[in-house]
Scaffold this motif. Structure first.
Motif, PDB file in Angstrom:
ATOM      1  N   GLY A  26     -13.938  17.838 -13.559  1.00 34.28           N
ATOM      2  CA  GLY A  26     -12.929  18.807 -13.168  1.00 34.28           C
ATOM      3  C   GLY A  26     -13.019  20.080 -13.972  1.00 34.28           C
ATOM      4  O   GLY A  26     -13.910  20.264 -14.803  1.00 34.28           O
ATOM      5  N   SER A  41     -10.680  21.403  -8.796  1.00 34.47           N
ATOM      6  CA  SER A  41      -9.347  21.041  -9.283  1.00 34.47           C
ATOM      7  C   SER A  41      -9.407  20.712 -10.774  1.00 34.47           C
ATOM      8  O   SER A  41     -10.483  20.413 -11.314  1.00 34.47           O
ATOM      9  CB  SER A  41      -8.810  19.833  -8.509  1.00 34.47           C
ATOM     10  OG  SER A  41      -8.584  20.170  -7.158  1.00 34.47           O
ATOM     11  N   HIS A  44     -10.660  16.644 -10.839  1.00 30.60           N
ATOM     12  CA  HIS A  44     -11.114  16.636  -9.444  1.00 30.60           C
ATOM     13  C   HIS A  44     -11.570  15.258  -8.960  1.00 30.60           C
ATOM     14  O   HIS A  44     -11.189  14.819  -7.885  1.00 30.60           O
ATOM     15  CB  HIS A  44     -12.279  17.627  -9.321  1.00 30.60           C
ATOM     16  CG  HIS A  44     -12.607  17.999  -7.922  1.00 30.60           C
ATOM     17  ND1 HIS A  44     -12.260  19.213  -7.373  1.00 30.60           N
ATOM     18  CD2 HIS A  44     -13.257  17.322  -6.945  1.00 30.60           C
ATOM     19  CE1 HIS A  44     -12.689  19.277  -6.128  1.00 30.60           C
ATOM     20  NE2 HIS A  44     -13.290  18.125  -5.844  1.00 30.60           N
ATOM     21  N   ASP A  58     -12.800  10.860  -5.211  1.00 31.40           N
ATOM     22  CA  ASP A  58     -12.000  12.078  -5.225  1.00 31.40           C
ATOM     23  C   ASP A  58     -10.593  11.707  -5.677  1.00 31.40           C
ATOM     24  O   ASP A  58     -10.044  10.696  -5.250  1.00 31.40           O
ATOM     25  CB  ASP A  58     -11.967  12.706  -3.827  1.00 31.40           C
ATOM     26  CG  ASP A  58     -11.264  14.036  -3.834  1.00 31.40           C
ATOM     27  OD1 ASP A  58     -11.933  15.051  -4.096  1.00 31.40           O
ATOM     28  OD2 ASP A  58     -10.031  14.069  -3.600  1.00 31.40           O
ATOM     29  N   SER A  61      -8.155  16.022  -4.834  1.00 31.49           N
ATOM     30  CA  SER A  61      -8.463  17.437  -5.052  1.00 31.49           C
ATOM     31  C   SER A  61      -8.098  18.281  -3.836  1.00 31.49           C
ATOM     32  O   SER A  61      -7.993  17.774  -2.716  1.00 31.49           O
ATOM     33  CB  SER A  61      -9.953  17.604  -5.362  1.00 31.49           C
ATOM     34  OG  SER A  61     -10.718  17.292  -4.210  1.00 31.49           O
TER      35      SER A  61
END
Length: 128
Positions: A26, A41, A44, A58, A61
């Motif tokens: 991330g 993000s 993320h 994931d 995100s």
């Protein structure tokens, strides 16, 4: 040891050793793999190693996690896969998981070859 190669949107790239079994990816500096891209993000995705290999998940995100141009929630990540997070592209370089042995001289390590399948016949290599 496995590595992940990161290709940033500006063209820079670098490899990161995956010394842990769980790596957060991330934008925040507290992540194992930090991607300084506004499309990524804060936290993320999660990259996690288990008995079948490396899995990517994931973590909700905004822009998604993509493997080979398909959005995924979670998936096994293979060496030939192209992982995209934000504007960054990542490639997994898995550790050699096959047994290694020394050659007769004991000077170098060689990778053992997979045995042929039980129903293999050398004539299978002959084209009609």
């Amino acid at each position: 040891m496995s590595k992940i190669v990161v290709f940033l949107p500006d063209g820079a790239s670098h490899a990161i050793d995956l010394r842990v079994k769980r790596a957060h990816i991330g934008r925040y500096p507290s992540n194992t793999v930090v991607l300084a891209d506004p499309l990524v993000s804060g936290i993320h995705a999660l990259l996690e190693e288990n008995e079948s290999g490396w899995w990517i998940e994931d973590l909700g995100s905004t822009n998604g996690t993509w493997i080979n141009d398909k959005r995924v929630n979670s998936s096994l990540l293979l060496a030939e896969d192209v992982l995209r997070i934000g504007g960054c592209t990542l490639r997994l370089l898995p550790a050699a998981d096959r047994p290694r042995k020394r050659d007769v001289e004991g000077e170098r390590l060689e990778q053992e070859e997979d045995p042929p399948p039980p129903d293999f016949d050398p004539t299978d290599l002959i084209r009609p």
